[in-house]
Design an enzyme around this catalytic site. Structure first.
Site, PDB file in Angstrom:
ATOM      1  N   GLN A   1      41.384  31.162  55.819  1.00  0.00           N
ATOM      2  CA  GLN A   1      41.466  32.447  55.092  1.00  0.00           C
ATOM      3  C   GLN A   1      41.319  33.637  56.041  1.00  0.00           C
ATOM      4  O   GLN A   1      42.061  34.620  55.939  1.00  0.00           O
ATOM      5  CB  GLN A   1      40.375  32.481  54.025  1.00  0.00           C
ATOM      6  CG  GLN A   1      40.397  33.708  53.123  1.00  0.00           C
ATOM      7  CD  GLN A   1      39.285  33.671  52.067  1.00  0.00           C
ATOM      8  OE1 GLN A   1      38.492  32.741  52.024  1.00  0.00           O
ATOM      9  NE2 GLN A   1      39.240  34.676  51.220  1.00  0.00           N
TER      10      GLN A   1
ATOM     11  N   GLU B   1      33.686  28.100  45.288  1.00  0.00           N
ATOM     12  CA  GLU B   1      33.496  29.380  44.601  1.00  0.00           C
ATOM     13  C   GLU B   1      33.156  29.078  43.154  1.00  0.00           C
ATOM     14  O   GLU B   1      33.899  28.389  42.450  1.00  0.00           O
ATOM     15  CB  GLU B   1      34.746  30.264  44.703  1.00  0.00           C
ATOM     16  CG  GLU B   1      34.940  30.783  46.132  1.00  0.00           C
ATOM     17  CD  GLU B   1      35.967  31.897  46.271  1.00  0.00           C
ATOM     18  OE1 GLU B   1      36.828  32.032  45.376  1.00  0.00           O
ATOM     19  OE2 GLU B   1      35.904  32.634  47.277  1.00  0.00           O
TER      20      GLU B   1
ATOM     21  N   ARG C   1      34.836  42.730  56.861  1.00  0.00           N
ATOM     22  CA  ARG C   1      35.073  44.117  57.314  1.00  0.00           C
ATOM     23  C   ARG C   1      33.747  44.871  57.269  1.00  0.00           C
ATOM     24  O   ARG C   1      33.488  45.637  56.337  1.00  0.00           O
ATOM     25  CB  ARG C   1      36.069  44.846  56.388  1.00  0.00           C
ATOM     26  CG  ARG C   1      37.485  44.315  56.358  1.00  0.00           C
ATOM     27  CD  ARG C   1      38.304  45.088  55.324  1.00  0.00           C
ATOM     28  NE  ARG C   1      37.675  45.054  54.011  1.00  0.00           N
ATOM     29  CZ  ARG C   1      37.802  44.073  53.131  1.00  0.00           C
ATOM     30  NH1 ARG C   1      38.587  43.069  53.400  1.00  0.00           N
ATOM     31  NH2 ARG C   1      37.170  44.106  51.976  1.00  0.00           N
TER      32      ARG C   1
ATOM     33  N   TYR D   1      38.781  38.747  40.768  1.00  0.00           N
ATOM     34  CA  TYR D   1      37.756  39.048  41.790  1.00  0.00           C
ATOM     35  C   TYR D   1      36.753  39.974  41.124  1.00  0.00           C
ATOM     36  O   TYR D   1      36.512  41.077  41.581  1.00  0.00           O
ATOM     37  CB  TYR D   1      38.504  39.743  42.939  1.00  0.00           C
ATOM     38  CG  TYR D   1      37.868  39.754  44.298  1.00  0.00           C
ATOM     39  CD1 TYR D   1      37.397  38.588  44.894  1.00  0.00           C
ATOM     40  CD2 TYR D   1      37.787  40.940  45.032  1.00  0.00           C
ATOM     41  CE1 TYR D   1      36.866  38.613  46.167  1.00  0.00           C
ATOM     42  CE2 TYR D   1      37.252  40.972  46.307  1.00  0.00           C
ATOM     43  CZ  TYR D   1      36.799  39.795  46.872  1.00  0.00           C
ATOM     44  OH  TYR D   1      36.283  39.819  48.155  1.00  0.00           O
TER      45      TYR D   1
ATOM     46  N   ASP E   1      36.872  27.195  42.791  1.00  0.00           N
ATOM     47  CA  ASP E   1      38.017  27.606  43.621  1.00  0.00           C
ATOM     48  C   ASP E   1      37.698  27.257  45.078  1.00  0.00           C
ATOM     49  O   ASP E   1      37.146  28.063  45.813  1.00  0.00           O
ATOM     50  CB  ASP E   1      38.250  29.113  43.441  1.00  0.00           C
ATOM     51  CG  ASP E   1      39.349  29.641  44.335  1.00  0.00           C
ATOM     52  OD1 ASP E   1      40.206  28.854  44.761  1.00  0.00           O
ATOM     53  OD2 ASP E   1      39.340  30.859  44.607  1.00  0.00           O
TER      54      ASP E   1
ATOM     55  N   ASP F   1      43.918  34.184  39.866  1.00  0.00           N
ATOM     56  CA  ASP F   1      42.487  34.276  40.151  1.00  0.00           C
ATOM     57  C   ASP F   1      42.111  35.738  40.390  1.00  0.00           C
ATOM     58  O   ASP F   1      42.727  36.419  41.214  1.00  0.00           O
ATOM     59  CB  ASP F   1      42.139  33.431  41.381  1.00  0.00           C
ATOM     60  CG  ASP F   1      40.646  33.117  41.452  1.00  0.00           C
ATOM     61  OD1 ASP F   1      39.957  33.222  40.416  1.00  0.00           O
ATOM     62  OD2 ASP F   1      40.172  32.760  42.544  1.00  0.00           O
TER      63      ASP F   1
ATOM     64  N   THR G   1      41.959  23.344  43.062  1.00  0.00           N
ATOM     65  CA  THR G   1      41.036  24.073  42.204  1.00  0.00           C
ATOM     66  C   THR G   1      40.540  23.062  41.173  1.00  0.00           C
ATOM     67  O   THR G   1      41.350  22.392  40.546  1.00  0.00           O
ATOM     68  CB  THR G   1      41.759  25.228  41.478  1.00  0.00           C
ATOM     69  OG1 THR G   1      42.377  26.075  42.450  1.00  0.00           O
ATOM     70  CG2 THR G   1      40.797  26.035  40.623  1.00  0.00           C
TER      71      THR G   1
ATOM     72  N   THR H   1      34.659  34.570  42.022  1.00  0.00           N
ATOM     73  CA  THR H   1      33.298  34.090  42.286  1.00  0.00           C
ATOM     74  C   THR H   1      32.284  34.996  41.611  1.00  0.00           C
ATOM     75  O   THR H   1      32.279  36.207  41.830  1.00  0.00           O
ATOM     76  CB  THR H   1      33.037  34.086  43.804  1.00  0.00           C
ATOM     77  OG1 THR H   1      34.114  33.412  44.437  1.00  0.00           O
ATOM     78  CG2 THR H   1      31.730  33.408  44.133  1.00  0.00           C
TER      79      THR H   1
ATOM     80  N   TYR I   1      44.626  36.057  55.823  1.00  0.00           N
ATOM     81  CA  TYR I   1      44.557  36.826  54.574  1.00  0.00           C
ATOM     82  C   TYR I   1      45.172  38.216  54.641  1.00  0.00           C
ATOM     83  O   TYR I   1      45.490  38.791  53.599  1.00  0.00           O
ATOM     84  CB  TYR I   1      43.118  36.887  54.052  1.00  0.00           C
ATOM     85  CG  TYR I   1      42.280  38.031  54.562  1.00  0.00           C
ATOM     86  CD1 TYR I   1      41.978  39.118  53.727  1.00  0.00           C
ATOM     87  CD2 TYR I   1      41.779  38.029  55.852  1.00  0.00           C
ATOM     88  CE1 TYR I   1      41.199  40.162  54.194  1.00  0.00           C
ATOM     89  CE2 TYR I   1      41.004  39.059  56.312  1.00  0.00           C
ATOM     90  CZ  TYR I   1      40.715  40.134  55.484  1.00  0.00           C
ATOM     91  OH  TYR I   1      39.943  41.163  55.939  1.00  0.00           O
TER      92      TYR I   1
ATOM     93  N   HIS J   1      30.040  39.834  44.762  1.00  0.00           N
ATOM     94  CA  HIS J   1      30.802  38.935  45.645  1.00  0.00           C
ATOM     95  C   HIS J   1      31.735  39.751  46.534  1.00  0.00           C
ATOM     96  O   HIS J   1      31.821  39.517  47.742  1.00  0.00           O
ATOM     97  CB  HIS J   1      31.601  37.937  44.803  1.00  0.00           C
ATOM     98  CG  HIS J   1      32.501  37.051  45.609  1.00  0.00           C
ATOM     99  ND1 HIS J   1      32.033  36.070  46.460  1.00  0.00           N
ATOM    100  CD2 HIS J   1      33.861  37.010  45.708  1.00  0.00           C
ATOM    101  CE1 HIS J   1      33.051  35.448  47.042  1.00  0.00           C
ATOM    102  NE2 HIS J   1      34.178  36.004  46.603  1.00  0.00           N
TER     103      HIS J   1
HETATM  104 CA    CA Z   1      38.276  32.729  43.877  1.00  0.00          CA
END
Ligand code: CA
Length: 445
Positions: free
Chosen positions: A255, A214, A158, A144, A248, A142, A272, A374, A259, A149
């Site tokens: 998470q 997602e 953050r 990004y 997703d 997957d 998924t 996403t 993560y 997003h």
């Molecule tokens: Ca994803």
């Protein structure tokens, strides 16, 4: 990249009347692939092509004699007669195109009465079938690729440092779990996991309280590459079989705690969902467009940069996602759409995903699945996850039944749709990807 040809002609019509209906996802210019059998039957799963509201059974077609004189198309139909499309995916674009063109001719208005009778015997109403996964998915990665997003989510996780400095140089991705990829219609159990509640110092095992979707596209790989041999950027499109819708599922509370430093793990690997229909790259050919980046960046590292990719590497695929609650369905209320966007906003193209994935010599194989990540667009109503739409769970959505949602409740059903349309080209669609959220299963004792 596939050139336009007579199978893209917007005025082409089929003798299958439902393929000519305004707004159909499956006109004769589309011809996507799925794995199916008659619902509830003991039949073997096999490949099919969508035409209007029918499925063209490729196993039946291969043995019908309709493809006599079309050796390459016939061998492609035979390769699509198994319980997965991996063998077809391995054949490559020449064989895929031969099958597309042969099937187009058989289904086009003007086919002889004899042909129509033979092909009619290979058609099954979509209403009477159930679908399987399009391929045995050896590996699932997957990406990004939406900078919108990445920025929206980065701000929540953050606030002082939303977009990490590598984002505009490296197509970020992680290896997902292929065994839990499931086809549209299969429900998803709310996952359990370790979460650290605000103000606590010890984590607890609990059902996910921040279950999200997602909105993504999936990419099914065609011919792969030998270990150690990268796929160059401009060759990448010939290694891609087609695209599907992909949800997703994401457990945001799990998470947030897990993560760092290695990325998502149990927050993503429980499931998924993908659409049954895979739209081929040849069908998508009219919808290539120039890359659009909000920062205007063009100086990618050499292996990620080409004029062709810059001018035609993006794809204008319209996408939307929505939900129904159980009370909405009981009242026969339609899907409440909450986001509409386009794949053209992606920062990294499909070819860049493939070129980057293989630049270190990593081998991709036929049937491997890549997720785009996403696909949020530039504005908040184009945000492809609840996390963004509700600003981290702070601003609830209101549903037509008066309920509100920050994250998904048990019984909610999530639907993705995708389609392409523009003047001078036929509208084509992806069908739907739909799944319902079930309660968490009891922990085993
Ligand atoms: Ca994803």
């Amino acid at each position: 990249m596939t050139a336009l040809n007579h199978t893209h002609a917007p005025d082409a019509r089929s003798w299958v009347a439902s393929a000519n209906a305004v707004g159909t996802d499956f006109p004769i210019q589309n011809l996507p692939f799925a794995i199916f059998k008659r619902r509830g039957s003991a039949e073997a799963m096999r490949g099919g092509i969508a035409i209007g509201d029918q499925v063209l059974d490729l196993q039946a077609l291969a043995s019908s004699g309709c493809l006599a004189g079309h050796a390459l198309a016939h061998s492609a139909a035979e390769a699509a007669s198994h319980s997965t499309l991996n063998a077809l995916m391995a054949l490559g674009p020449t064989a895929w195109s031969a099958l597309r063109h042969a099937v187009f001719d058989l289904l086009a208005s003007g086919a002889s009465a004899e042909v129509q009778e033979q092909v009619q015997a290979c058609l099954i109403p979509q209403a009477d079938v159930e679908y399987g996964l399009p391929a045995h998915i050896g590996d699932y990665t997957d990406f990004y690729t939406s900078i919108y997003h990445a920025t929206n989510v980065g701000k929540l996780f953050r606030p002082d440092n939303p977009l990490l400095p590598n984002y505009c140089w490296v197509p970020i991705g992680y290896h997902g779990r292929s065994s839990s990829v499931q086809v549209s219609g299969q429900p998803i159990h709310r996952p359990r996991g370790q979460v650290m509640a605000a103000g606590q110092t010890v984590p607890q095992l609990a059902p996910c309280a921040r279950l999200d979707w997602e909105l993504e596209l999936g990419v099914f790989m065609g011919p792969g590459n030998a270990p150690g041999r990268a796929i160059p950027l401009d060759a990448a499109p010939d290694h891609v079989f087609g695209m599907c819708l992909l949800n997703d599922w994401s457990a945001r509370d799990i998470q947030a705690w897990e993560y760092q430093p290695l990325g998502p793990f149990l927050s993503k690997n429980f499931g998924t969902s993908i659409s049954p229909w895979v739209v081929t790259m040849e069908a998508l050919a009219p919808y290539h467009c120039a890359m659009e980046r909000p920062d205007g960046k063009q100086d990618d590292v050499d292996y990620l940069r080409s004029e062709n990719n810059r001018n035609r590497g993006a794809l204008d695929i319209q996408l939307r996602i929505g939900l129904t609650s159980d009370t909405m369905r009981a009242a026969s209320q339609p899907v409440h759409w909450v986001c509409q966007t386009s794949y053209r906003h992606a920062y990294w193209t499909l070819a860049q995903m493939v070129a980057h994935h293989t630049v270190n010599g990593c081998n991709l194989q036929p049937g491997d699945l890549l997720g785009t990540g996403t696909l949020s667009g530039p504005t908040l109503d184009q945000a492809g996850a609840l996390l963004e739409l509700t600003q981290g769970g702070k601003v609830p959505l209101t549903l037509p039944d008066g309920q509100t949602r920050t994250f998904l409740q048990d019984g909610d059903e999530v639907t993705l749709q995708g389609w392409c349309e523009k003047p001078g080209a036929a509208r084509i669609g992806f069908g739907e990807c739909q799944a319902r959220v079930l309660p968490a299963t009891p922990t085993q004792t």
